[in-house]
Design a protein around this motif. Structure first.
Motif, PDB file in Angstrom:
ATOM      1  N   TYR C  49       0.835  -1.208   0.000  1.00 23.62           N
ATOM      2  CA  TYR C  49       0.000   0.000   0.000  1.00 23.62           C
ATOM      3  C   TYR C  49       0.865   1.251   0.000  1.00 23.62           C
ATOM      4  O   TYR C  49       0.429   2.323   0.364  1.00 23.62           O
ATOM      5  CB  TYR C  49      -1.026  -0.011   1.148  1.00 23.62           C
ATOM      6  N   ARG C  50       2.147   1.080  -0.392  1.00 28.89           N
ATOM      7  CA  ARG C  50       3.044   2.209  -0.614  1.00 28.89           C
ATOM      8  C   ARG C  50       3.350   3.010   0.655  1.00 28.89           C
ATOM      9  O   ARG C  50       3.585   4.212   0.590  1.00 28.89           O
ATOM     10  CB  ARG C  50       2.450   3.155  -1.673  1.00 28.89           C
ATOM     11  N   GLU C  51       3.314   2.347   1.855  1.00 29.73           N
ATOM     12  CA  GLU C  51       3.850   3.069   3.008  1.00 29.73           C
ATOM     13  C   GLU C  51       5.363   3.148   2.828  1.00 29.73           C
ATOM     14  O   GLU C  51       5.996   4.114   3.223  1.00 29.73           O
ATOM     15  CB  GLU C  51       3.513   2.375   4.337  1.00 29.73           C
ATOM     16  N   LEU C  53       8.624   2.319  -0.099  1.00 30.60           N
ATOM     17  CA  LEU C  53       8.970   1.995  -1.482  1.00 30.60           C
ATOM     18  C   LEU C  53      10.044   0.916  -1.477  1.00 30.60           C
ATOM     19  O   LEU C  53      10.898   0.889  -0.591  1.00 30.60           O
ATOM     20  CB  LEU C  53       9.548   3.233  -2.173  1.00 30.60           C
ATOM     21  N   ALA C  54       9.998   0.020  -2.451  1.00 26.43           N
ATOM     22  CA  ALA C  54      11.043  -1.002  -2.548  1.00 26.43           C
ATOM     23  C   ALA C  54      12.372  -0.336  -2.894  1.00 26.43           C
ATOM     24  O   ALA C  54      12.404   0.723  -3.510  1.00 26.43           O
ATOM     25  CB  ALA C  54      10.671  -2.023  -3.609  1.00 26.43           C
ATOM     26  N   GLU C  67       5.375   0.849  -8.020  1.00 28.17           N
ATOM     27  CA  GLU C  67       6.618   1.555  -7.685  1.00 28.17           C
ATOM     28  C   GLU C  67       6.728   2.862  -8.467  1.00 28.17           C
ATOM     29  O   GLU C  67       7.525   3.718  -8.138  1.00 28.17           O
ATOM     30  CB  GLU C  67       7.834   0.676  -7.992  1.00 28.17           C
ATOM     31  N   HIS C  68       5.940   2.958  -9.533  1.00 26.11           N
ATOM     32  CA  HIS C  68       6.038   4.164 -10.358  1.00 26.11           C
ATOM     33  C   HIS C  68       4.729   4.936 -10.407  1.00 26.11           C
ATOM     34  O   HIS C  68       4.379   5.513 -11.425  1.00 26.11           O
ATOM     35  CB  HIS C  68       6.492   3.795 -11.784  1.00 26.11           C
ATOM     36  N   ARG C  71       2.022  10.986  -7.696  1.00 27.15           N
ATOM     37  CA  ARG C  71       1.531  11.449  -6.399  1.00 27.15           C
ATOM     38  C   ARG C  71       0.008  11.273  -6.233  1.00 27.15           C
ATOM     39  O   ARG C  71      -0.470  10.925  -5.166  1.00 27.15           O
ATOM     40  CB  ARG C  71       1.916  12.927  -6.253  1.00 27.15           C
ATOM     41  N   VAL C  74      -1.402   7.455  -5.637  1.00 24.54           N
ATOM     42  CA  VAL C  74      -1.204   6.735  -4.376  1.00 24.54           C
ATOM     43  C   VAL C  74      -2.495   6.664  -3.554  1.00 24.54           C
ATOM     44  O   VAL C  74      -2.883   5.584  -3.096  1.00 24.54           O
ATOM     45  CB  VAL C  74      -0.041   7.350  -3.568  1.00 24.54           C
ATOM     46  N   PRO C  75      -3.218   7.809  -3.349  1.00 24.14           N
ATOM     47  CA  PRO C  75      -4.479   7.706  -2.599  1.00 24.14           C
ATOM     48  C   PRO C  75      -5.451   6.711  -3.231  1.00 24.14           C
ATOM     49  O   PRO C  75      -6.111   5.960  -2.517  1.00 24.14           O
ATOM     50  CB  PRO C  75      -5.033   9.131  -2.636  1.00 24.14           C
ATOM     51  N   ARG C  78      -4.536   3.279  -2.238  1.00 24.36           N
ATOM     52  CA  ARG C  78      -4.848   3.005  -0.827  1.00 24.36           C
ATOM     53  C   ARG C  78      -6.353   2.888  -0.598  1.00 24.36           C
ATOM     54  O   ARG C  78      -6.795   2.164   0.287  1.00 24.36           O
ATOM     55  CB  ARG C  78      -4.260   4.113   0.042  1.00 24.36           C
TER      56      ARG C  78
END
Ligand code: ATP
Ligand code: ATP
Ligand code: MG
Ligand code: MG
Lengths: 231, 314, 231, 314
Positions: C49-51, C53-54, C67-68, C71, C74-75, C78
């Motif tokens: 859930y992108r808390e 990043l790898a 990963e890409h 902005r 992201v919401p 989630r």
């Protein structure tokens, strides 16, 4: 050692978390506290280190009625009581080692002695590699072990552990429980609240079961469920 | 559990060290608190400085006001001037204008007059003008008093003239500047106090959870409070110092330029009132810092206390 | 549905929490994630859930390389992913009902519809009586159930649960797990990290075991320990 | 997932409602922020008011300075006065002193003079003194200009006299008050800005965890930001209003008493410059509130962004 006399706890919201508890726990004994969520385990533990005051009744620890402690006596009670908090309560601005050291700094323990003791509890809880990490950099289980380490580092006469294995895998849980029983053998009074049925069943210690704030079972050497369900 | 002396020392040292550590580990917080306090203290100092200058300027202005003394012909200006210069509150030297000088300036202004005053037979010029003295004062509010003293104690004075109205007005302006200045300083002082305490309260509020945890693991009140006091002390000292540096800079650079721009305005020489004011700013900073943090921590400790009293009968 | 390709995660402290993970999880499946404390379970979930990043590698969710994400995306990711956090992450200033409602407010769900859904998840998690309580007034287990309720209330296509039964008694744990498997049956992809050996053994779902950031076992319908120890 | 209009409306409404809820549920925080902002804004307004009064007073003082105009005998004071009153910057009425009045005041002062001016034969008194006019001005800095204009445009002027030195000095004091006043206002403005932003930053910092959680459960940036903006707006409005109430109170009660104590000091009539200043205070409050909170929330959103960039090659 620890004695509850007609203790009830009603939270300001009106929740009756404990309902007329009468209970005696001997010095150097090891006691499990079980019960469904919300049955009052944490509340009972909070009363013992004065995070909460009982609404009625008396609680005796070390032969003192802790319901009537003066302002200065509360820190002393807490210094003599190691607590593993259900939500860890680690100081976010301090490293693992500093968090553990804090319990010793309060007592004014000399630096050399501190180092020795911290080294030994870090070893017991397998946290040596994380001594310099901050709590936010740890996994859930690692944070829980730090909380255990801080609770036992000053060898308090009373040790209260609220769900100390909730974030630990079975092997680590077993190790922590073994550690707690060993501490009880050395004379410390240990009270552990837990949901970990396999460990309770395995260890065969005194089990007190709460339900809706009442003690519904109290068995020396019992299992998690007296009238066992299928799990 | 009795504590021996070395234990106590260790606890104190640890507790103080915590104060430093907290500051270093919350750089954002420290920066915000110190900058807010610096602004508040700087404005306070700046205004006190300006007020002190204003008072000085209005005093300087009032020395422009003079008492004019007319002398009878038998009195020489020199001896009268000497007598007047001896009076307290009179600013030496007293300017002397002889009968001849008075006549000369009058006849220059009114050429007709010269002819009228000349005796048509002897061509001797009658001089009806008295010798005069111009008396400057240190403080305009003494004008009436000194005027009376001159009339009473200096022999051969025919009359005096003083612009009482303007003197009275300047006098009132001085009192007003002082009164309003005092009021402003008091308001600003209270404002600084409120802002500093509020800021520290916010900072401590942010650490409420930490305070709670420390309490729960058995730290006594003083042990929790001490680091905050030290922090408050250092915050106060740091912001007091920065504010003082700004004040010195202001005094030396832009104010000097102002002086050059407005040559008529006489400012206090040298660094003037900077030393007492900067000492005051530093003191206020220290006191506020300590007071603010001790009050704020107290809040949380008090909160717990009241919770402990919350016994409810079942 | 979910695909990890050569994913590693090194925290800024230098801790290597995940080490070259390759993994595929099908839509609508139910997967257990097990492993000792600190083995990387939470880290793996946080990546989803992108808390976090790898550090290297790619993670595909809903056919997108998360990963890409930009902005703004992201919401959205989630919102489509329900998460039961190991440390609950409840908003302290909001009541239980408001905490759950928050997940719906974000989506602009109408008030009537909100009430209906909140009522139903409160019932599922037995929290009806606590709808108006604040998180600090709840027991550990109750807070955990609020976190579960918030994660499922908007019926997200992906549900991640990090140790969702750590503070629950065996009966409540069993209920929550049953609930999660039911949700998986309705088409949601469910990933559950857990230390609860009895439940894992009982449910016989896919079990992925992590050790020091590596996948060491991956069994369809396996138990907690393949090469079982005595607990 | 496209959102329809009613969804957007609901999100907006909820987001705004959150702002109000946050304030009500953190009363301590709200109180601290509003009181700090009130102090800062109040001090700002108070100083602007005082500066405006100071400027007014120094202007009033300078009207005490007059240009004295001496007239030739063929010019009547009345017509010269009327001409001069027509000049821009001259404060009517121009005081007229006729030849006779001038003579009378001089001979009263110097009794000797009378005899000297009297024709011994006809007992006619020669009057060498010109008629004079005393011209008051609205603004002292125009003195030289107006003096020149009188000399040039009014016929029958023999000469003029003006205390250029004092005029120059008062003029400089006025410019200095304005310049320093502007400087003080600017510094205070920046100080208020810094304090308000710092305070709001502390308040938002305290909610960092909440912001993080909201982000983690999928709230978009604007959804998180909006309630804070609304809060900032309300904080700004509330503290601006309270500051204005204090300013009005100060203007009406203590300042009126000061006026009575210092009758010579002429303050602006009525509520004077209160309206523009209070409007400015309110505006500054609103802007600061919104700016402060939007900046602070931005900080946390920026923080996350930079964390997201932290890809480290293995
Ligand atoms: N601060 C509080 N204010 C109001 N009610 C509370 C508070 N703390 C706990 N309660 C309520 O009291 C009851 C007992 O809570 P307690 O935390 O003692 O349960 P518990 O046995 O520890 O549960 P768990 O196993 O989930 O930790 C619960 O119903 C809870 O909602
Ligand atoms: N923010 C962080 N910074 C640095 N190291 C971290 C951070 N978070 C986790 N770690 C480390 O990464 C490793 C994996 O952590 P993770 O939380 O994924 O473990 P976990 O499998 O969830 O453990 P648990 O069962 O105890 O929750 C641990 O060694 C931990 O110390
Ligand atoms: Mg509990
Ligand atoms: Mg974890």
């Amino acid at each position: 050692m620890i004695r509850f006399v007609n203790v009830s706890k009603v939270y300001p919201t009106g929740n009756k978390a404990l309902d007329n508890i009468n209970l005696e726990i001997e010095a150097g004994s090891f006691t499990f506290l079980v019960g469904t969520t919300g049955s009052g385990k944490s509340t009972l533990i909070k009363l013992l280190y004065r995070e909460e005051l009982a609404s009625s009744g008396d609680i005796w620890v070390f032969g003192k009625n802790i319901e009537h402690l003066s302002r200065n006596e509360v820190p002393t009670l807490r210094q003599q009581t190691g607590v593993v908090f259900q939500d860890f309560k680690l100081l976010p601005q301090k490293t693992v080692a500093e968090n553990i050291a804090f319990a010793l700094e309060i007592l004014g323990v000399a630096k050399k002695e501190q180092e020795k003791r911290i080294h030994s509890v870090l070893e017991l809880t397998h946290l040596q590699a994380m001594a310099k990490a901050y709590p936010r950099e740890l996994s859930g289980g690692e944070q829980q072990r730090v909380s255990v380490a801080r609770a036992i580092v000053n060898k308090p006469p009373v040790l209260l552990a609220d769900e100390p294995t909730g974030n630990l895998d079975p092997d680590s849980s077993w190790e922590i429980m073994k550690l707690l029983t060993k501490i009880a053998k050395s004379g410390t009074t240990v009270v552990v609240s837990t949901h970990n049925k396999p460990l309770v069943d395995l260890l065969k210690r005194r089990v007190i079961k709460l339900d809706q704030g009442k003690i519904v079972e109290d068995n020396q050497g019992g299992g998690y469920n007296q009238h066992g369900t299928r799990r | 559990m009795a504590l021996d002396a070395s234990q106590m020392t260790r606890q104190w040292l640890f507790s103080l060290q915590q104060g430093l550590q907290n500051m270093v580990r919350s750089p954002f917080m420290s920066l915000v608190v110190v900058s807010t306090m610096t602004v508040a203290l700087g404005v306070l100092g700046f205004l006190m400085l300006t007020l002190s200058d204003l008072t000085y300027i209005s005093q300087q202005m009032s020395t422009q006001l003079k008492i004019v003394v007319f002398l009878q012909d038998q009195q020489t200006p020199e001896s009268a001037a000497a007598l007047i210069e001896g009076i307290k509150g009179v600013k030496a030297p007293v300017v002397q204008i002889s009968k001849e000088e008075a006549l000369k300036s009058m006849t220059e202004e009114l050429p007709d007059l010269k002819k009228l005053l000349e005796d048509p037979h002897t061509h001797e010029v009658h001089n009806p003008f008295p010798a005069t003295l111009e008396v400057s004062l240190y403080a305009v509010e003494k004008m009436a008093e000194i005027e009376a003293e001159i009339k009473k104690n200096v022999p051969g004075v025919e009359g005096t003239e003083a612009n009482q109205d303007l003197a009275e007005q300047l006098n009132q302006i001085q009192s007003a500047v002082q009164l309003v200045g005092f009021g402003i300083a008091a308001i600003l002082f209270l404002g600084t106090l409120a802002i500093v305490i509020n800021t520290i309260q916010l900072a401590v509020h942010h650490r409420q959870r930490e305070i709670e945890i420390m309490h729960l693991v058995g730290a006594p009140d003083w042990f929790i409070r001490l680091p905050f006091l030290l922090e408050g002390l250092i915050f106060g000292m740091a912001s007091g110092l920065v504010a003082n540096i700004l004040l010195f800079f202001w005094r030396v650079v832009p104010l000097e330029q102002l002086k050059r721009m407005f040559t008529f305005i006489q400012l206090q020489p040298g660094l003037g009132p900077l030393y007492p004011i900067s000492a005051l700013v530093l003191l206020v900073g220290l006191l506020m810092g300590v007071l603010g943090s001790s009050l704020s921590v107290h809040r949380y400790i008090r909160f717990e206390k009241s919770a402990e009293k919350g016994k409810i009968p079942v």
